[in-house]
Design an enzyme around this catalytic site. Structure first.
Site, mmCIF file in Angstrom:
data_model
loop_
_atom_site.group_PDB
_atom_site.id
_atom_site.type_symbol
_atom_site.label_atom_id
_atom_site.label_comp_id
_atom_site.label_asym_id
_atom_site.label_seq_id
_atom_site.Cartn_x
_atom_site.Cartn_y
_atom_site.Cartn_z
ATOM 1 N N ASN A 165 0.865 -1.177 0.000
ATOM 2 C CA ASN A 165 0.000 0.000 0.000
ATOM 3 C C ASN A 165 0.903 1.228 0.000
ATOM 4 O O ASN A 165 1.438 1.615 1.028
ATOM 5 C CB ASN A 165 -0.900 -0.009 1.240
ATOM 6 C CG ASN A 165 -1.784 1.219 1.343
ATOM 7 O OD1 ASN A 165 -1.713 2.120 0.506
ATOM 8 N ND2 ASN A 165 -2.595 1.261 2.372
ATOM 9 N N LYS A 172 3.424 0.953 2.947
ATOM 10 C CA LYS A 172 3.094 -0.013 3.991
ATOM 11 C C LYS A 172 3.038 -1.387 3.334
ATOM 12 O O LYS A 172 2.672 -1.506 2.171
ATOM 13 C CB LYS A 172 1.765 0.332 4.640
ATOM 14 C CG LYS A 172 1.782 1.670 5.353
ATOM 15 C CD LYS A 172 0.394 1.993 5.906
ATOM 16 C CE LYS A 172 0.388 3.334 6.595
ATOM 17 N NZ LYS A 172 0.346 4.455 5.684
ATOM 18 N N ASP A 231 -9.065 1.794 -5.137
ATOM 19 C CA ASP A 231 -9.982 2.553 -4.279
ATOM 20 C C ASP A 231 -11.278 2.876 -5.014
ATOM 21 O O ASP A 231 -12.339 2.961 -4.406
ATOM 22 C CB ASP A 231 -9.341 3.870 -3.836
ATOM 23 C CG ASP A 231 -8.331 3.684 -2.717
ATOM 24 O OD1 ASP A 231 -8.088 2.536 -2.306
ATOM 25 O OD2 ASP A 231 -7.795 4.688 -2.260
ATOM 26 N N ARG A 246 -2.388 -1.868 -3.663
ATOM 27 C CA ARG A 246 -3.493 -0.927 -3.555
ATOM 28 C C ARG A 246 -3.130 0.247 -4.463
ATOM 29 O O ARG A 246 -2.057 0.824 -4.368
ATOM 30 C CB ARG A 246 -3.658 -0.465 -2.114
ATOM 31 C CG ARG A 246 -4.693 0.624 -1.926
ATOM 32 C CD ARG A 246 -3.974 1.853 -1.521
ATOM 33 N NE ARG A 246 -4.839 3.013 -1.406
ATOM 34 C CZ ARG A 246 -4.347 4.205 -1.252
ATOM 35 N NH1 ARG A 246 -3.048 4.387 -1.192
ATOM 36 N NH2 ARG A 246 -5.130 5.232 -1.166
#
Length: 160
Positions: A6, A13, A117, A61
């Site tokens: 991410n 992360k 997202d 992500r």
């Protein structure tokens, strides 16, 4: 094993999972400048080098995937669509693309996936997607409500 990345506008992360979804490692690299993301990502890879041969799925992500849906296998076509939609999330998508490129270079024969997202909002009714602007312009430039933070919204919805 599954590696999940991410990347944000100033951080990366990560979590490494077994196939039973046990967390084997996690962490983050914070306060990065754009030029530092490649180095930051490579440092993450070094932190769990002993698992590299066992990692066979890498998930990213990504804020905006344009016309792509969640779980898209990242190939040249997917990369082009992510790049094309980067104007919607100029900080996040460009950084995600840096991390994806490094991962694809490092894990050449492994499967890479993207989760967006914006996917959570793809099924909004049309009347909720449109803005009160000239629809000729809206259609020409694909101006519609894309929605962001969809992964977080989905998690909150499913957890309630």
């Amino acid at each position: 094993m599954i590696l999940v990345i991410n990347s944000g506008s100033t951080s990366i992360k990560y979590k490494l999972f077994s196939y039973r979804l046990k967390v084997l490692g996690d962490g983050s690299v914070e306060n990065l400048e754009k030029a530092d993301f490649k180095i930051g990502f490579l440092n993450i890879l070094k932190s769990f080098e002993k698992y590299h041969t066992n990692i066979d799925k890498i998930a990213f992500r990504v804020v905006s995937g344009g016309l792509l849906n969640d779980g898209t296998i990242i190939d040249n076509k997917a990369l082009a669509e992510i790049k094309k939609s980067s104007f919607l999330a100029p900080l996040h998508n460009k950084i995600a693309l840096i991390c994806i490129a490094e991962s694809m270079n490092h894990f050449k024969q492994k499967n890479h996936f993207a989760f967006f997202d914006t996917s959570y909002y793809k099924n909004l009714p049309e009347n909720e997607q449109i803005y009160a602007i000239d629809q000729t312009i809206a259609k020409r430039y694909n101006i519609k409500r894309h929605g962001f933070h969809g992964i977080s919204h989905r998690f909150a919805y499913l957890s309630s």
